[in-house]
Write a protein that holds these residues in place. Structure first.
Motif: not given
Length: 362
Positions: A32-40, A67-77, A94-95, A245-246
């Motif tokens: 189980k991975w967490r993925m933070t996105s740079s986008f809303p 892989v659980q995806v989080f939008a920008a700001g949910e974990i980090v900006p 993803h950035t 990129h990832n």
């Protein structure tokens, strides 16, 4: 072979096959991975590519690898996604690589060098000419393994409160512009601002910035930029083929079984192709709607483009003189660009130019 022996042998083989498949599935570890996105989340294409990637990983592993995806700001900006991976806060993000040129300007090449490669050239460089290996040699110094995962295609030149006819019109302009291009713009008097996608509209509305670039018609319409700036310029010379990129934490990447590494690679490729295809499909309709609603579509003048090219080349030379990593990748990219345009001017550009003119003639 006697009939009884044949039946017995076939039964054993069938039983072995029946046991082997579940055993293989059971041998696949749960990850189980967490993925933070740079986008809303509102930007369903650039953010959506992360979701497409995560679904593909789950589908190819029977949900063993999630892989659980989080939008920008949910974990980090959004503009701190890379640092979250580097420091181990999340396994992957993803950035856009060029968001981190403040750490090292070499990050720009992962997304787009101003007046660099178009999207197909980026693919050819990354996948067939050693670009991915060259960039991962650099990314490794920041505890990251990178895989291309999306491209916007050539972007627009942005939204402006006033017309930009000459280079003088850029002087003193406060502009949201991502990545390395801001340094070239500074030479022309622009005051570049690094603003995350979700924060651009209020900054433009309040007058904190005078102009802003993001991606293209489909995203820009969703973000409502046409409501606060009337002039829409093209092309976005700083992003002829902006690649996403990832970014994966190196230790987490190395810990994956080879099968899972192959799955991550192929899921990234799937999302990579999905993103640009979706942008290419959606941008024409969005552009028509923007113009119908009153947007003033304008090309950058030849004076502006040539002045920007001169400034960008100066920045490249100055940066390469003090940064060995940047120089190494710059030399490789520029040489590759020259070879690519040798080909493009023969077939690709000639075909496209003819077809555009034929369309204009009806």
């Amino acid at each position: 072979m006697e009939r009884r022996t044949f039946i017995k042998t076939a039964s054993v083989a069938a039983a072995t096959t029946a046991i082997a498949a579940p055993a293989l599935a059971q041998a696949m570890p749960e990850v189980k991975w967490r993925m933070t996105s740079s986008f809303p989340k509102s930007l369903d294409t650039i953010f959506g590519a992360a979701e497409v990637f995560a679904k593909a990983v789950a589908d190819m592993t029977d949900n063993k690898f999630q892989v659980q995806v989080f939008a920008a700001g949910e974990i980090v900006p959004g503009l701190q996604a890379m640092q979250a991976v580097r420091d181990g806060t999340v396994e992957v993000c993803h950035t856009a690589s060029y968001y981190y040129v403040g750490i090292d300007p070499t990050f720009c090449f992962g997304t787009a060098l101003p007046f660099g490669l178009n999207s197909r050239m980026q693919n050819a460089w990354q996948f067939q000419n050693g670009g991915m290996e060259l960039m991962n040699e650099f990314y490794g110094k920041h505890n990251i393994h990178a895989i291309p995962c999306g491209n916007t295609g050539c972007q627009m030149g942005g939204w402006f409160r006033k017309e930009i006819r000459t280079l003088a019109d850029l002087n003193g302009l406060k502009m949201r512009i991502g990545g390395f291009a801001g340094r070239a713009m500074q030479k022309l008097g622009v005051v570049p601002q690094q603003v995350a996608g979700g924060d651009i509209y209020p900054a433009l509305e309040k007058g904190t910035i005078d102009a802003a670039e993001w991606v293209g018609p489909y995203d820009d319409q969703k973000l409502g930029f046409n409501k606060v700036a009337p002039y829409y310029y093209y092309p976005g010379w700083w992003e002829g083929g902006a690649m996403l990129h990832n970014f994966i934490n190196t230790a987490k990447w190395n810990a994956l079984p080879k099968t899972y590494q192959a799955i991550v690679l192929n899921a990234s490729h799937h999302a990579h192709n999905w993103m640009q295809a979706r942008y290419d499909a959606q941008n024409p309709t969005a552009l028509r709607q923007l113009v119908a609603a009153g947007t003033q579509l304008r090309p950058f003048s030849l004076e502006v483009l040539e002045g920007c090219l001169k400034a960008a080349n100066e920045v490249n030379v100055e940066t390469a003189a003090t940064n060995a990593d940047f120089k190494k990748v710059l030399d490789n990219t520029i040489a590759f660009r020259g070879e690519q345009y040798l080909w493009w001017q023969v077939a690709e550009y000639t075909f496209d130019t003819f077809m555009v003119r034929a369309r204009a003639r009806g």
